[in-house]
Design a protein around this motif. Structure first.
Motif, short mmCIF file in Angstrom:
data_model
loop_
_atom_site.label_atom_id
_atom_site.label_comp_id
_atom_site.label_asym_id
_atom_site.label_seq_id
_atom_site.Cartn_x
_atom_site.Cartn_y
_atom_site.Cartn_z
N ALA A 88 9.97 7.21 1.08
CA ALA A 88 10.88 6.55 0.14
C ALA A 88 10.11 5.66 -0.83
CB ALA A 88 11.92 5.74 0.91
N LEU A 89 9.12 4.94 -0.32
CA LEU A 89 8.30 4.08 -1.19
C LEU A 89 7.47 4.91 -2.15
CD1 LEU A 89 7.17 1.46 1.47
CD2 LEU A 89 8.65 1.02 -0.50
N ARG A 90 7.00 6.06 -1.67
CA ARG A 90 6.21 6.96 -2.52
C ARG A 90 7.09 7.51 -3.64
NH1 ARG A 90 4.59 9.91 1.38
NH2 ARG A 90 2.73 8.64 1.85
N GLU A 91 8.29 7.94 -3.28
CA GLU A 91 9.21 8.50 -4.27
C GLU A 91 9.65 7.45 -5.29
OE1 GLU A 91 12.38 10.18 -2.03
OE2 GLU A 91 11.12 11.74 -1.11
N ALA A 92 9.67 6.20 -4.87
CA ALA A 92 10.05 5.11 -5.78
C ALA A 92 8.89 4.68 -6.67
CB ALA A 92 10.56 3.91 -4.98
N HIS A 117 5.74 3.49 -5.70
CA HIS A 117 4.97 2.32 -5.27
C HIS A 117 3.57 2.63 -4.75
CE1 HIS A 117 8.33 -0.42 -5.79
NE2 HIS A 117 9.10 0.35 -5.04
N GLU A 118 3.28 3.91 -4.49
CA GLU A 118 2.03 4.20 -3.81
C GLU A 118 0.79 3.79 -4.62
OE1 GLU A 118 0.38 7.33 -0.69
OE2 GLU A 118 1.18 8.29 -2.49
N ALA A 119 0.82 4.03 -5.91
CA ALA A 119 -0.35 3.70 -6.73
C ALA A 119 -0.66 2.21 -6.67
CB ALA A 119 -0.13 4.13 -8.17
N ARG A 120 0.36 1.37 -6.69
CA ARG A 120 0.14 -0.06 -6.63
C ARG A 120 -0.36 -0.49 -5.25
NH1 ARG A 120 -1.88 -4.38 -8.97
NH2 ARG A 120 -0.74 -6.30 -8.56
N VAL A 121 0.21 0.12 -4.20
CA VAL A 121 -0.26 -0.18 -2.84
C VAL A 121 -1.74 0.18 -2.71
CG1 VAL A 121 -0.04 0.45 -0.40
CG2 VAL A 121 2.02 0.05 -1.77
N GLU A 122 -2.12 1.34 -3.22
CA GLU A 122 -3.53 1.75 -3.16
C GLU A 122 -4.41 0.81 -3.98
OE1 GLU A 122 -3.79 5.78 -4.40
OE2 GLU A 122 -3.09 6.58 -2.48
N GLU A 123 -3.92 0.37 -5.12
CA GLU A 123 -4.71 -0.54 -5.97
C GLU A 123 -5.00 -1.85 -5.25
OE1 GLU A 123 -4.34 -2.89 -10.28
OE2 GLU A 123 -2.76 -1.52 -9.61
N GLY A 178 -6.54 -0.52 -1.15
CA GLY A 178 -7.54 0.52 -0.93
C GLY A 178 -7.06 1.59 0.03
N GLN A 179 -5.80 1.52 0.45
CA GLN A 179 -5.23 2.43 1.44
C GLN A 179 -4.00 3.14 0.86
OE1 GLN A 179 -6.63 2.01 4.96
NE2 GLN A 179 -8.12 0.93 3.70
N GLY A 180 -3.68 4.30 1.41
CA GLY A 180 -2.50 5.02 1.00
C GLY A 180 -1.29 4.65 1.85
N LEU A 181 -0.13 5.09 1.43
CA LEU A 181 1.11 4.87 2.19
C LEU A 181 1.16 5.87 3.34
CD1 LEU A 181 3.79 4.25 -0.56
CD2 LEU A 181 3.30 2.74 1.39
N GLU A 182 0.72 5.44 4.51
CA GLU A 182 0.64 6.33 5.66
C GLU A 182 1.44 5.77 6.82
OE1 GLU A 182 -0.70 9.21 5.63
OE2 GLU A 182 -1.70 9.08 3.68
N PRO A 183 2.11 6.64 7.59
CA PRO A 183 2.76 6.17 8.82
C PRO A 183 1.71 5.60 9.78
CG PRO A 183 3.47 8.40 8.26
CD PRO A 183 2.30 8.08 7.37
#
Length: 367
Positions: free
Chosen positions: A111-115, A117-123, A126-131
């Motif tokens: 859901a966060l990826r679809e919204a 947010h992943e690029a900002r989380v990675e920025e 340094g990590q991706g949106l992972e369970p």
């Protein structure tokens, strides 16, 4: 007896402890099994008190072979991704942990990826949106267990990784601390800023005040209470995640040093005092010195089979890379394959117990 560090490694299936002297020699060992609980498909949990009892059991094993007067400090290392809640006063936990292997947060991450947010989380991290990371697990708890989460928001329950829970138990709740190598895996830590990110805490709905204080990875974060910790009053001289501890235990201290974790099929490469961004590779904080400076690393968790995708980026970020250190016992064929694929000289460790040794040697470093 030579003064030793009591090193404790809280893993996913057990807790190991050892008395390690200044030369890195293990003088005594203890071990206690730890059960994993699977209440539903994709869910993996531990009972927090079982973690604590496993620590006490492993340390008793060490004390059965060495005199407690020969122990000068404690070093704690642990698997990085499990997240816990506990009562700040009673130290009891309202629910089991959410372990790193847990996949209940898959939909939270999606859901966060679809919204977007992943690029900002990675920025920021340094990590991706992972369970399996702490932040999505805490967001899941807030949604599915609102009564428990309300007490987190009120300040009654603390939130932390395994090391912070163990320090709380060892100090009878006096200290709530963690180090940067653990914080960097939560998706709540700002890699560049060096502290908890208010932006990420807001995104995942986690109160910053519930999180541990970030302290150096060595130099003394607390002192154990003998009433809680088997009669031992010792400075907690090192806190470090087990991947970083093993890296150090294999002699990887400088920029370009690389180590292989056989259990996780992962490569870690030190990049010194700057976070490096490169495709196909995670960036993380390896440890923090007492002067507040962070040492960073690149981590490849996809294994050697996809080396053609990430190796160019690693070589550009760490041009000093020349050799790869592995623990003794890694299969000879795998070592050959690693050397061939990565174009590196593979060197075996001269001593076992890299994780415990690394944590202990970190505790012995000057402040």
């Amino acid at each position: 007896m030579t003064t030793c560090v009591l090193a404790v490694h809280a893993g996913t299936t057990g807790v190991a402890a050892a008395a390690v002297d200044a030369a890195g020699t293990v003088r005594a060992r203890g071990h206690h099994e730890l059960a994993q609980h699977r209440p539903a498909a994709g869910q993996v949990e531990h009972a927090p008190d079982e973690i604590w009892q496993a620590v006490l059991g492993a340390v008793r094993g060490v004390l059965g072979h060495v005199d407690a007067s020969g122990l000068g400090s404690v070093a704690i290392t642990n698997q990085r991704d499990t997240v816990l809640l506990w009562d700040r006063e009673t130290l009891g936990s309202p629910r089991p942990t959410v372990a790193g292997q847990d996949r209940r947060t898959t939909q939270v991450c999606a859901a966060l990826r679809e919204a977007g947010h992943e690029a900002r989380v990675e920025e920021l991290t340094g990590q991706g949106l992972e369970p399996g990371r702490a932040a999505p697990a805490l967001a899941w708890l807030a949604e599915h267990e609102p009564r428990t989460w309300a007490l987190v928001e009120e300040g009654r329950y603390a939130v932390g990784t395994v090391d912070s829970y163990l320090v709380a138990r060892m100090t009878r709740g006096l200290e709530h601390v963690t180090d940067v190598s653990n914080a960097a895996r939560t998706l709540l830590h700002d890699l560049e800023g060096g502290g908890w990110s208010g932006e990420l805490c807001s995104l995942f709905g986690v109160p910053v005040d519930a999180l541990p204080e970030l302290v150096p990875s060595w130099g003394g974060a607390a002192t154990t209470d003998p009433r809680a910790f088997l009669g031992l009053s010792l400075p907690v001289a090192a806190l470090v995640a087990d991947r970083s501890a093993a890296h150090l235990g294999l002699g990887c201290l400088d920029a370009g040093d690389a180590s292989w974790d056989d259990a996780a099929s992962s490569l870690l490469v030190t990049t010194d005092r700057r976070p490096v961004r490169t495709a196909q590779v995670l960036t993380t904080a390896a440890w923090r010195s007492p002067d507040g400076a962070d040492t960073f690393a690149l981590e490849v968790a996809s294994g050697v089979d996809r080396s053609s995708e990430w190796l160019p980026g690693v070589r550009e970020a760490a041009p000093e890379l020349a050799s790869l250190r592995v623990e003794d016992g890694v299969d000879d064929r795998l070592c050959h394959d690693l050397g061939e694929r990565l174009g590196l000289d593979v060197r075996r460790a001269s001593a076992p117990d890299a994780t415990l040794r690394g944590a202990a040697l970190l505790a012995l470093r000057p402040r």
